[in-house]
Design an enzyme around this catalytic site. Sequence first.
Site, mmCIF file in Angstrom:
data_model
loop_
_atom_site.group_PDB
_atom_site.id
_atom_site.type_symbol
_atom_site.label_atom_id
_atom_site.label_comp_id
_atom_site.label_asym_id
_atom_site.label_seq_id
_atom_site.Cartn_x
_atom_site.Cartn_y
_atom_site.Cartn_z
ATOM 1 N N ASP A 61 -1.944 6.262 6.389
ATOM 2 C CA ASP A 61 -2.906 5.602 5.839
ATOM 3 C C ASP A 61 -3.223 4.442 6.871
ATOM 4 O O ASP A 61 -2.446 3.404 7.105
ATOM 5 C CB ASP A 61 -2.431 4.761 4.669
ATOM 6 C CG ASP A 61 -3.554 4.042 4.107
ATOM 7 O OD1 ASP A 61 -4.547 3.717 4.891
ATOM 8 O OD2 ASP A 61 -3.464 3.501 2.885
ATOM 9 N N LYS A 100 -12.647 -1.587 6.032
ATOM 10 C CA LYS A 100 -12.015 -2.597 6.940
ATOM 11 C C LYS A 100 -12.473 -2.631 8.170
ATOM 12 O O LYS A 100 -12.699 -3.719 8.728
ATOM 13 C CB LYS A 100 -10.444 -2.292 6.814
ATOM 14 C CG LYS A 100 -9.812 -1.826 5.493
ATOM 15 C CD LYS A 100 -9.897 -3.188 4.451
ATOM 16 C CE LYS A 100 -9.557 -2.671 2.872
ATOM 17 N NZ LYS A 100 -8.253 -1.757 2.916
ATOM 18 N N TRP A 102 0.800 -1.359 0.028
ATOM 19 C CA TRP A 102 0.153 -0.087 0.102
ATOM 20 C C TRP A 102 1.143 1.372 0.043
ATOM 21 O O TRP A 102 0.789 2.093 -0.887
ATOM 22 C CB TRP A 102 -0.952 -0.106 0.944
ATOM 23 C CG TRP A 102 -2.085 -0.888 0.745
ATOM 24 C CD1 TRP A 102 -2.398 -2.040 1.462
ATOM 25 C CD2 TRP A 102 -3.008 -1.083 -0.226
ATOM 26 N NE1 TRP A 102 -3.466 -2.880 1.126
ATOM 27 C CE2 TRP A 102 -3.970 -1.954 -0.223
ATOM 28 C CE3 TRP A 102 -3.187 -0.196 -1.242
ATOM 29 C CZ2 TRP A 102 -4.983 -2.427 -0.927
ATOM 30 C CZ3 TRP A 102 -4.275 -0.207 -2.159
ATOM 31 C CH2 TRP A 102 -5.299 -1.549 -2.185
HETATM 32 C C1 LIG Z 1 -7.753 -1.482 1.617
HETATM 33 C C2 LIG Z 1 -6.631 -0.341 1.588
HETATM 34 C C3 LIG Z 1 -6.375 0.478 0.651
HETATM 35 C C4 LIG Z 1 -7.321 0.769 -0.648
HETATM 36 O O1 LIG Z 1 -8.489 1.261 -0.388
HETATM 37 P P1 LIG Z 1 -9.541 1.551 -1.621
HETATM 38 O O2 LIG Z 1 -10.873 1.812 -0.626
HETATM 39 O O3 LIG Z 1 -9.693 0.325 -2.293
HETATM 40 O O4 LIG Z 1 -9.065 2.756 -2.052
HETATM 41 C C5 LIG Z 1 -5.425 1.584 0.760
HETATM 42 N N1 LIG Z 1 -4.428 1.138 1.674
HETATM 43 C C6 LIG Z 1 -4.777 0.349 3.052
HETATM 44 C C7 LIG Z 1 -3.828 0.237 4.070
HETATM 45 C C8 LIG Z 1 -5.742 -0.553 2.602
HETATM 46 O O5 LIG Z 1 -6.033 -1.571 3.773
#
Ligand SMILES: *Cc1c(COP(=O)(O)O)cnc(C)c1O
Length: 365
Positions: free
Chosen positions: A177, A201, A102
């Site tokens: 993030d 998530k 990511w």
């Molecule tokens: C799932 C995830 C993403 C991507 O998220 P989207 O909603 O598909 O844009 C980005 N960063 C992390 C850490 C994730 O777990």
Amino acid sequence: MSRVWNFSAGPAALPEEVLRQAADEMLDWHGSGMGVMEMSHRGKEFTAIAAQAEADLRELLAVPANYRILFMQGGAIAENAIIPMNLMGDRRVADYVVTGSWSQKSQKEARKYAEVNIAASSEAGGFKTVPAMAEWKLSADPAYVFTCTNETIGGLEYPFEPDLAQIGRAEVPVVADMSSHILSRAIDVSKYGLIFGGAQKNIGPAGLTIVIVREDLLGHAMPHCPTAFDFRTVADNGSMYNTPPTYGIYIAGLVFQWLKRQGGVAAIEAQNVAKAKLLYDFLDASDFYENRIEPACRSRMNVPFFLKDEALNDAFLAESKAAGLVQLKGHKSVGGMRASIYNAMPLAGVQALVDFLRDFAARRG
Ligand SMILES: *Cc1c(COP(=O)(O)O)cnc(C)c1O
């Protein structure tokens, strides 16, 4: 009706209590005669829902008064562009700490808007660890330092908060993030300039993105930044410059209320520690399975593991599914298996997984 133990990395399982409440309120929210999906985002009913969700999130994470909470769209991947478009200001360089898929994707996207300096990376060792802050090589004047504090795919979580004061660079805002571990553990929001995450998530439905941003970082968007993605505009309009993902905000609000009933973030963190310990201790004691992440940096939320005999993978997935344990297949870039055990996964679900793992190993080992 029968529900499975759902180990999906995302969109992921939600607390059953929340789903039941949403079902009860589907046709008529609190005597309004309307479901939440049918309400004007500017009406008094939905305005109250959004305000309560924001207040509860602020309380759960103890968000200081000089931070704004934004409800956005586009997911974490869109934020990979939205963040540099908003935070670069007059600066040329943004620093990135790369710890897995990511953060790797984030730094690649940022190159459209900034000169990227990789301040630290654990790629050479196969992303099994988080580089210690003492090893981070920040550039002279970066707009921010980007981190992904839980790498969902690799199963790697920061064992420390990225507090730049510890390396004498407190003036540089940290961006994090936190898509896959927000609200799973206590954090000190004041150590960050900006925290963001997709909701699917650990919070609620896909389509809602949470951004928590320090006020001084608003108002620096590049001229070509879409108005709907300019943090200043979103903040000034209470996240209603454009129609927000209303149903997602409502479900997120129900999840925040549920979390408060569990005792808040500290209480859920204690449960998350117990869940992760149960699973990792079992994997470590087994000679049939293994986790390959440096123990100190193992994610409490996303637990990748491998069968030492990978020829048994298909049988493992078929039998676990038949036993009511689903979505255990690892991400295609990693292989093996992955169990995501977010806040909504109770200890009983992890225990059911461990019981299955033990039973499968006994039969096939
Ligand atoms: C799932 C995830 C993403 C991507 O998220 P989207 O909603 O598909 O844009 C980005 N960063 C992390 C850490 C994730 O777990």
